[in-house]
Enzyme design. Sequence first.
Site, short mmCIF file in Angstrom:
data_model
loop_
_atom_site.label_atom_id
_atom_site.label_comp_id
_atom_site.label_asym_id
_atom_site.label_seq_id
_atom_site.Cartn_x
_atom_site.Cartn_y
_atom_site.Cartn_z
N GLU A 89 75.50 41.45 76.83
CA GLU A 89 75.71 39.54 75.92
C GLU A 89 77.25 39.77 75.66
O GLU A 89 77.39 38.28 76.22
CB GLU A 89 74.65 39.77 74.38
CG GLU A 89 73.41 39.80 74.63
CD GLU A 89 72.65 39.29 73.55
OE1 GLU A 89 72.16 38.55 72.94
OE2 GLU A 89 73.15 40.32 72.59
N GLU A 99 65.95 44.76 73.52
CA GLU A 99 65.75 44.53 72.45
C GLU A 99 64.85 44.36 72.07
O GLU A 99 63.85 44.65 71.10
CB GLU A 99 67.23 43.22 71.98
CG GLU A 99 68.56 43.61 72.10
CD GLU A 99 68.80 42.78 72.95
OE1 GLU A 99 70.13 42.73 72.96
OE2 GLU A 99 68.31 42.67 73.51
N GLY A 108 73.34 44.08 73.44
CA GLY A 108 74.87 43.24 73.27
C GLY A 108 76.39 43.83 73.91
O GLY A 108 76.91 42.81 74.23
#
Length: 719
Positions: free
Chosen positions: A103, A123, A100
Amino acid sequence: MAQYTRVSGSVGLITLQSPPVNALSAAVRQGIVDLMQRALSEPEVKSVVICGQNGIFCGGADIKEFGGQMSGPPLIPMIHAIEAASKPVVAAIEGIALGGGLELALGCHYRIAHSKARVGLPEVTLGLLPGAGGSQRLPRLIGVPAALDLITTGRHVTAAEALKFGLVDQITDHNTVNVAVKFAQRVADQPLDARRISTHPCLCPSDVAVLFEEVMQRVRRTARGAIAPIACVQAVRAAATLPYNQGMERERELMATLFTSGQARALQYFFFAQRAVGRWSMPSGARWDTSKPRPVHKAAVIGLGTMGRGITVALAQAGFSVVAVETQEKQLMEAKQAISGMLERGAKRRGVAPALDKINYGRNIQSVADVDLVIEAVFEDMALKKKVFQQLSAVCKPSTFLCSNTSGLDIDQLACQTRNPELVVGMHFFAPAHVMKLLEVVYGPKSSPLAVATAMQLGKKIGKVSVAVGNCRGFVGNRMLKPYLEQALFLLEEGATPEFVDQVLEEFGFAMGVFRMSDLSGLDVGWKVRLADGLAMPDPTMGQPTRLRQGRRYSPLGDLLCEQGRFGQKTGRGWYQYDKPGSQVAKPDPWLHSFLDEYRARHALVAHRIDHQEVLERCLYSMINEGFRILEDGIAAGPEDIDVIYVFGYSWPRHRGGPMFYAATVGLNKVLERLEHYYQAHPDVPSLQPCHLLRKLVASGSPPIQKWREVIKKVRSQL
């Protein structure tokens, strides 16, 4: 949490604050949302920089939130809001930007990274996919082939590689935040439409359909039953074939399926299990956080066979000064050449200079007189190892730690050969020692917490996952392997073939089945151990039947093959046949099938149909049963220790969490019931008799694995 400051007059600086890795917890996400709104609303602010405190950008989602109800602002709308911002947003990446965190950076308009930073979307290693737009933005930024590689493997890349991909806009050796602030000032008035990655067309090669088919086949082959890598390919395919919004919907659907899967639970359990084993303790109550390791500056390795060479390479690559000792001249010259080659190849892969100058070679054990720690890696023979430890005790400083790379011999017997037995521990490396991640640190009854702490710390510094285990025959890994191997042989006696047993185990997720692995390792290795133990030859004076040893069932099949000179790949024949000695392509061997038929006939064994279920239950449940005995005996502190050992050392499929987690997943009552069934059918196989701890756990209502330690303590106190 996050902090807001205005710097250089016109730049809003948002600093993520959630030690140790600034994970995107609910509080951090709320801070980003609030502070972005503030920065966009202030007329004086012309651009925004997002960074993390303490030199770390962001380690990704807060995994502890996965098990409960998610609260706070959702991640996807937050990232979309950053991308849609009317002012330029620059990510200042230091340390790591993972999952994340990356991201989040992809939602920013620009990315500046420190030269030592690492980025990635790992992930998949948690049974998931990049679920906050990563699978849709990354292919649009760096192209489909590169995105597939990063997302399906979860590997971390260096800043230099990220720059080459086009993943970051600039790298720097200086203060990243300062560089990002200056950069943000320069781009303050530039249009942002072209900087919003979600609006980019996906960069696809002309043969994209062929590419996806090839990648999917490769991923299915390497995933060995794991579903997350396959879902990752499907998500990237959506990026390549669908508009962004539809691709995001497909990403959401795939993520929802993965998020609630048993594999995701297993992988997330394993993530925390790796951290649990670092918090080791000993029966004395000594703990990792109260036992300070002593610094090791100079180490020695005694014996430069296969294992000694690998250990030497691992130490040198980690920056330790190493004295490498081999008493045989020919072996020493071969070892020098092999070690230099391994160091040069490893340095080339990492883009650094080989650590050849870190190693001094010697033929005399006197050359280790001034080292801080010695790792003995001579042949697995107790008499030889005892002699080496006597010599080391006479030569080394009184403060030197003496460690043995033994795969199962009694550490206490070695410690008794020395002046300071409290400084003796086992360091069981796994071949190849410079590659395999696992290190069993074995403490005997005399080992001090200081010695254990020092060995554990050394393991960490050379990149190993170190697990502290007690002293017994085979320790944890090899002790559990014994009943697994025995059951595989018994299955051959009863009608199975090596290729069928291997097929079932490989479909379960093992990299290699038991017989292919035996051929790779060499059948003669175990044969020598059995000969030394008096098992490989029946004792005619005792009148023992051929298939009975020491009052229990024994299969001589492996011994009989070794007597034929069939040692596996090295001889071109073993459980399989090979085109030539050294070949790795295993083929079913008609001779072996005839041999098994004749063996069964000679011993009046009636073959029966053996199915997938029987192979898995007998091989795996007998191993798991031994794991419960190990917990009962206090050889391993908890089920996490066993699971980490088996995933990193014995190719147990990570997406199944480890043997003890798998037992909890199957249901302890089922494991108990099936063991009782097989023990009733085979009363001469003690490893099938359910152990006391397993019965106690079932009687306690089969508590979740996180609660097992409470039951284990009670069982140990009653023994």
